[in-house]
Design a protein around this motif. Structure first.
Motif, PDB file in Angstrom:
ATOM      1  N   PHE A   1       0.835  -1.201   0.000  1.00  0.00           N
ATOM      2  CA  PHE A   1       0.000   0.000   0.000  1.00  0.00           C
ATOM      3  C   PHE A   1       0.865   1.244   0.000  1.00  0.00           C
ATOM      4  CE2 PHE A   1       0.832  -1.306   4.313  1.00  0.00           C
ATOM      5  CZ  PHE A   1       1.124  -0.140   4.992  1.00  0.00           C
ATOM      6  N   TYR A   2       0.223   2.382  -0.248  1.00  0.00           N
ATOM      7  CA  TYR A   2       0.876   3.680  -0.145  1.00  0.00           C
ATOM      8  C   TYR A   2       0.455   4.304   1.170  1.00  0.00           C
ATOM      9  CZ  TYR A   2       2.248   3.261  -4.991  1.00  0.00           C
ATOM     10  OH  TYR A   2       2.821   2.824  -6.154  1.00  0.00           O
ATOM     11  N   LYS A   3       1.422   4.757   1.944  1.00  0.00           N
ATOM     12  CA  LYS A   3       1.135   5.342   3.248  1.00  0.00           C
ATOM     13  C   LYS A   3       0.374   6.655   3.075  1.00  0.00           C
ATOM     14  CE  LYS A   3       4.455   5.217   6.288  1.00  0.00           C
ATOM     15  NZ  LYS A   3       5.795   5.272   6.911  1.00  0.00           N
ATOM     16  N   LYS A   4      -0.613   6.839   3.920  1.00  0.00           N
ATOM     17  CA  LYS A   4      -1.458   8.025   3.833  1.00  0.00           C
ATOM     18  C   LYS A   4      -0.707   9.291   4.234  1.00  0.00           C
ATOM     19  CE  LYS A   4      -5.985   9.606   5.377  1.00  0.00           C
ATOM     20  NZ  LYS A   4      -7.154   9.271   6.177  1.00  0.00           N
ATOM     21  N   THR A   5       0.241   9.163   5.155  1.00  0.00           N
ATOM     22  CA  THR A   5       0.919  10.342   5.683  1.00  0.00           C
ATOM     23  C   THR A   5       1.868  10.992   4.689  1.00  0.00           C
ATOM     24  OG1 THR A   5       2.579   8.897   6.672  1.00  0.00           O
ATOM     25  CG2 THR A   5       0.772   9.622   8.080  1.00  0.00           C
ATOM     26  N   ASP A   6       2.709  10.187   4.029  1.00  0.00           N
ATOM     27  CA  ASP A   6       3.699  10.776   3.122  1.00  0.00           C
ATOM     28  C   ASP A   6       3.662  10.200   1.709  1.00  0.00           C
ATOM     29  OD1 ASP A   6       4.745   8.285   3.611  1.00  0.00           O
ATOM     30  OD2 ASP A   6       6.659   8.992   4.388  1.00  0.00           O
ATOM     31  N   GLY A   7       2.770   9.250   1.448  1.00  0.00           N
ATOM     32  CA  GLY A   7       2.630   8.697   0.109  1.00  0.00           C
ATOM     33  C   GLY A   7       3.692   7.695  -0.282  1.00  0.00           C
ATOM     34  N   SER A   8       4.547   7.286   0.658  1.00  0.00           N
ATOM     35  CA  SER A   8       5.590   6.317   0.326  1.00  0.00           C
ATOM     36  C   SER A   8       4.998   4.909   0.241  1.00  0.00           C
ATOM     37  CB  SER A   8       6.715   6.369   1.360  1.00  0.00           C
ATOM     38  OG  SER A   8       6.234   6.020   2.634  1.00  0.00           O
ATOM     39  N   TYR A   9       5.626   4.090  -0.590  1.00  0.00           N
ATOM     40  CA  TYR A   9       5.187   2.714  -0.813  1.00  0.00           C
ATOM     41  C   TYR A   9       5.667   1.834   0.334  1.00  0.00           C
ATOM     42  CZ  TYR A   9       4.715  -1.824  -3.118  1.00  0.00           C
ATOM     43  OH  TYR A   9       4.375  -3.109  -3.429  1.00  0.00           O
ATOM     44  N   ARG A  10       4.821   0.907   0.781  1.00  0.00           N
ATOM     45  CA  ARG A  10       5.198   0.027   1.895  1.00  0.00           C
ATOM     46  C   ARG A  10       4.650  -1.361   1.648  1.00  0.00           C
ATOM     47  NH1 ARG A  10       4.385  -0.463   7.879  1.00  0.00           N
ATOM     48  NH2 ARG A  10       5.848  -2.133   8.279  1.00  0.00           N
ATOM     49  N   GLU A  11       5.431  -2.362   1.984  1.00  0.00           N
ATOM     50  CA  GLU A  11       4.984  -3.752   2.001  1.00  0.00           C
ATOM     51  C   GLU A  11       5.060  -4.224   3.444  1.00  0.00           C
ATOM     52  OE1 GLU A  11       6.996  -6.299  -0.729  1.00  0.00           O
ATOM     53  OE2 GLU A  11       6.390  -5.127  -2.471  1.00  0.00           O
ATOM     54  N   MET A  12       3.964  -4.740   3.944  1.00  0.00           N
ATOM     55  CA  MET A  12       3.896  -5.151   5.343  1.00  0.00           C
ATOM     56  C   MET A  12       3.526  -6.633   5.424  1.00  0.00           C
ATOM     57  SD  MET A  12       1.204  -3.969   8.327  1.00  0.00           S
ATOM     58  CE  MET A  12       1.351  -2.262   7.979  1.00  0.00           C
ATOM     59  N   ASN A  13       4.335  -7.392   6.149  1.00  0.00           N
ATOM     60  CA  ASN A  13       3.969  -8.763   6.489  1.00  0.00           C
ATOM     61  C   ASN A  13       3.098  -8.674   7.727  1.00  0.00           C
ATOM     62  OD1 ASN A  13       5.535  -9.837   4.433  1.00  0.00           O
ATOM     63  ND2 ASN A  13       7.335  -9.935   5.720  1.00  0.00           N
ATOM     64  N   ALA A  14       1.877  -9.148   7.617  1.00  0.00           N
ATOM     65  CA  ALA A  14       0.924  -8.931   8.702  1.00  0.00           C
ATOM     66  C   ALA A  14       0.038 -10.154   8.879  1.00  0.00           C
ATOM     67  CB  ALA A  14       0.067  -7.710   8.388  1.00  0.00           C
ATOM     68  N   ARG A  15      -0.724 -10.110   9.953  1.00  0.00           N
ATOM     69  CA  ARG A  15      -1.745 -11.125  10.199  1.00  0.00           C
ATOM     70  C   ARG A  15      -2.841 -10.514  11.045  1.00  0.00           C
ATOM     71  NH1 ARG A  15       0.811 -15.440  14.406  1.00  0.00           N
ATOM     72  NH2 ARG A  15      -1.334 -16.117  14.413  1.00  0.00           N
ATOM     73  N   THR A  16      -3.995 -11.106  11.009  1.00  0.00           N
ATOM     74  CA  THR A  16      -5.124 -10.643  11.811  1.00  0.00           C
ATOM     75  C   THR A  16      -5.306 -11.587  12.989  1.00  0.00           C
ATOM     76  OG1 THR A  16      -6.671 -11.911  10.460  1.00  0.00           O
ATOM     77  CG2 THR A  16      -6.320  -9.610   9.837  1.00  0.00           C
ATOM     78  N   GLY A  17      -6.058 -11.153  13.975  1.00  0.00           N
ATOM     79  CA  GLY A  17      -6.401 -12.009  15.098  1.00  0.00           C
ATOM     80  C   GLY A  17      -5.369 -12.093  16.202  1.00  0.00           C
TER      81      GLY A  17
END
Length: 95
Positions: free
Chosen positions: A27-43
């Motif tokens: 995604f693109y960060k809302k604050t500065d518009g930089s591109y980010r890839e995040m390894n994440a999980r829910t729960g």
């Protein structure tokens, strides 16, 4: 592996339905518009104080996830998501 195009709503449903499995969200960060890839999980409940949030994330198109690299809870802005990888499948999110 073919890239499948999905909507932001479908991306959210897939992340919520991952049942705690690790996925990568791009995604693109809302604050500065930089591109980010995040390894994440829910729960993930580590670090949760059971006081609840003071707002409803759905009202702002946000999804709460646990960032596996920074070891902290984060919010993903679903309006800014451009890609999703989970279970050896890659998805492109059309905005």
């Amino acid at each position: 592996m073919a890239i499948v195009t999905i909507t932001p709503r479908e991306a959210k449903e897939m992340m919520v339905a991952s049942n705690g499995k690790i996925f990568t969200v791009c995604f693109y960060k809302k604050t500065d518009g930089s591109y980010r890839e995040m390894n994440a999980r829910t729960g993930v409940t580590i670090g949760v104080k059971n006081t609840g949030r003071s707002f409803n994330p759905d009202d702002y198109d946000l999804l709460g996830v646990y960032d596996m690299q920074k070891h902290a809870h984060r919010m993903v802005n679903l309006r800014q998501v451009v890609g999703l990888r989970m279970e050896d499948n890659e998805y492109q999110v059309r905005i």
